[in-house]
Design a protein around this motif. Structure first.
Motif, PDB file in Angstrom:
ATOM      1  N   LYS A  88      41.530  33.214  79.958  1.00  0.00           N
ATOM      2  CA  LYS A  88      42.078  32.061  79.253  1.00  0.00           C
ATOM      3  C   LYS A  88      42.917  31.215  80.202  1.00  0.00           C
ATOM      4  O   LYS A  88      43.497  31.726  81.161  1.00  0.00           O
ATOM      5  N   VAL A  89      42.986  29.910  79.917  1.00  0.00           N
ATOM      6  CA  VAL A  89      43.694  28.961  80.769  1.00  0.00           C
ATOM      7  C   VAL A  89      44.762  28.239  79.958  1.00  0.00           C
ATOM      8  O   VAL A  89      44.510  27.819  78.824  1.00  0.00           O
ATOM      9  N   VAL A  90      45.939  28.097  80.538  1.00  0.00           N
ATOM     10  CA  VAL A  90      47.027  27.333  79.935  1.00  0.00           C
ATOM     11  C   VAL A  90      47.342  26.164  80.862  1.00  0.00           C
ATOM     12  O   VAL A  90      47.564  26.355  82.060  1.00  0.00           O
ATOM     13  N   VAL A  91      47.334  24.945  80.314  1.00  0.00           N
ATOM     14  CA  VAL A  91      47.691  23.741  81.061  1.00  0.00           C
ATOM     15  C   VAL A  91      48.838  23.074  80.317  1.00  0.00           C
ATOM     16  O   VAL A  91      48.793  22.938  79.090  1.00  0.00           O
ATOM     17  N   TRP A  92      49.874  22.658  81.058  1.00  0.00           N
ATOM     18  CA  TRP A  92      51.009  22.040  80.372  1.00  0.00           C
ATOM     19  C   TRP A  92      51.699  21.028  81.288  1.00  0.00           C
ATOM     20  O   TRP A  92      51.421  20.942  82.473  1.00  0.00           O
TER      21      TRP A  92
END
Length: 557
Positions: A472-476
């Motif tokens: 999974k990828v988190v972009v913020w």
């Protein structure tokens, strides 16, 4: 029985290029349809086969497209349909992405709106802006628009071994093949970047081995790039004996060859002949410095004094271990960007992650908001300051920093969590919006088991990307062109959502001005698909409408 494998079936070769060599039965996309190569001539793939009911073909507006066993029908991304092989038989799947991470903090120009993928057959396909020959297809500039909507094959000469690494230096691209040879295509910035002492653009890849000190049969293990927005790039090679070669711009003598003159061909870094090297990091900015990590874990630096940790500018690499000779170095990182507007000043920050998990940093502190050191220390950390360098944190696996008048830092911890300190613009430090001078764990359950962390930024615009062990990828942070990929085009964004992608991601790379509002994120999935979201100009997202994408969509190979 002698079987000629090349005569069995058809091979999908993507978009047709006059600069590539083809075999009989190679299938290409040309003039809006599928063509098969016959004696060097592209002919319609299924000429004369019109009966969809009896022959198993598909009618598309009166034109038939024929397929064979093990081929899958899919849209060609324009107005029709075509077949391609899947599985283990000429499967058109990606195995790696072009790297742009050596300019990771400088979201104001990571690379110039294009992306490449290494394909399972060892070829390379490029997408996006082709203006300066950086795509290596032989076609650049001119009309139609200066971009590729469909990924196009890089025009290596026949017999080139499989490509194993592709890395970008904005408008210049470098390739490493399986034999250890290095290739280049692109703008040849300042007539220094081709590595072959040439002028002007290089539209198709040219081999660099045999020029300068790089032997024709030298086996290179990895290519490194030194570059930032200020545009003083250099190229570095590490061979299979731990020797280092460099060329390009030579600010403060950071090429390590004993002078400060720009170098047009690879030159062997003298100290690496007797001291084998395992990793390289180069800043590439106005205050240039280069760092070589020996196989013994000792750091060797050259270049500008404050950047390199040395007591004076040096054009040859010197050992420097201010944290103690018993503490070996794992990696170096840096950021050098202009301030809040053009001409507002240059800010820089450097860091070292040691094998024992200690994080040390040095560089600018003066500016606008945040300290980014995480210890509440006010002044800068340069030669002559109270502390130089500063020990900032323990238990660190990797780290990134942005210094642009609004300083902030991210640290990937050994337990897979993420800590931050400094400026909290765009919610890069969470939805509280509060800047801080101490380290705090970030992202709660979203930022756990993180395996790769990157931070991109410029001025008040900062975007971070984290890949977890579960894919999974988190972009913020700043997401003004949809690069956060959560279905919205909003900013700011706290780390409280996942990329909208129901696939397992194994790696990512970025292109454009990522972190400054006009970049795209590319994710490589476990099944060989490349997914893209974010800024769409120059067709860098595979869309001829050049529209930004707020959630990931597939690149059609």
């Amino acid at each position: 029985m002698n079987i000629e494998i090349n005569n069995l079936g058809y091979r999908w070769k993507g978009v047709y290029s006059p600069y590539l060599s083809y075999l009989n039965n190679d299938v290409v996309y040309k003039d809006g349809g599928a063509y098969v190569m016959r004696n060097g001539v592209a002919t319609p793939f299924a000429l004369g086969q019109q009966d969809a009911v009896l022959a198993g073909h598909v009618l598309t507006g009166g034109v038939s497209v024929g397929g064979l066993a093990n081929m899958v029908l899919h849209s060609n991304g324009a107005s029709g349909m075509e077949f391609r092989f899947m599985g283990g038989r000429n499967g058109t799947i990606a195995t790696a992405l072009m790297s742009t991470e050596r300019a990771s903090c400088s979201g104001y120009g990571v690379t110039n709106y294009y992306m490449g993928s290494i394909i399972s057959d060892g070829s390379v396909r490029m997408l996006g802006l082709r203006q300066y020959g950086q795509t290596g297809t032989g076609v650049y500039g001119g009309d139609p628009a200066w971009n590729y909507t469909f990924p196009s094959t890089v025009a290596f000469p026949p017999g080139t071994p499989r490509i194993t690494q592709v890395i970008s230096a904005f408008n210049d691209t470098y390739y490493l093949d399986a034999s250890g040879a290095v290739w280049h295509s692109g703008s040849n910035q300042g007539d220094t970047m081709s590595g072959r002492n040439t002028t002007s653009y290089v539209p198709v890849p040219q081999k660099i081995n045999g020029f300068g000190d790089l032997g024709s049969n030298t086996i290179v293990k990895k290519i490194y790039i030194g570059r930032c927005y200020h545009g003083y790039p250099s190229v570095w090679l590490l061979d299979n004996q731990g020797r280092v070669y460099s060329w390009g711009y030579n600010q403060y003598g950071q090429l390590g060859n004993g002078n400060s003159t720009n170098q047009n061909v690879p030159k062997l870094v003298p100290m690496s002949v007797t001291t084998p090297i395992k990793d390289i990091y180069v800043t590439g900015g106005i205050y240039a410095a280069s760092f070589l990590i020996g196989t013994n874990g000792i750091l060797y630096a050259a270049g500008e004094t404050n950047s390199s940790l040395l007591t004076s500018n040096a054009s040859t690499h010197q050992p420097v271990m201010p944290w103690g000779w018993n503490k070996t170095v794992k990696k170096i990182f840096s950021c050098e960007t202009p301030g809040t507007w053009e001409g507002a000043g240059t800010y820089r920050r450097y860091g070292a992650v040691l094998d024992n998990g200690e994080l040390w940093m040095w560089g600018d502190q003066g500016g606008y908001v945040g300290d980014g050191f995480g210890i509440g220390y006010g002044p800068a950390s340069f030669q002559g300051n109270t502390i130089f360098p500063i020990k900032c944190l323990d238990g660190v696996k990797d780290a990134q920093a942005v210094a642009a008048g609004y300083h902030m830092s991210l640290a990937l911890m050994n337990d897979g969590t993420v800590k931050w300190t400094g400026y909290n613009g765009q919610y890069i430090g969470g939805s509280s919006g509060i800047s801080r001078t101490t380290w705090e764990t970030l992202g709660a359950s979203y930022l756990t088991n993180v395996t790769k962390l990157r931070l991109y930024g410029y001025s008040t615009y900062q975007t971070a990307v984290a890949l977890r062990s579960d894919g999974k990828v988190v972009v913020w942070g700043f997401g003004g062109s949809g690069q956060v990929g959560n279905g919205n085009n909003l900013t700011p964004n706290a780390p409280n959502s996942f990329l909208l992608l129901d696939k397992t991601v194994v790696d990512f790379s970025v292109s454009g001005y990522f972190g400054a509002g006009s970049g795209a994120l590319y994710c490589l999935t476990s099944d060989g698909q490349v997914m893209v979201n974010g800024y769409g100009a120059h067709s860098m997202d595979g869309d001829d409408d050049q529209e930004s994408r707020f959630a990931p969509s597939p690149v059609i190979f």
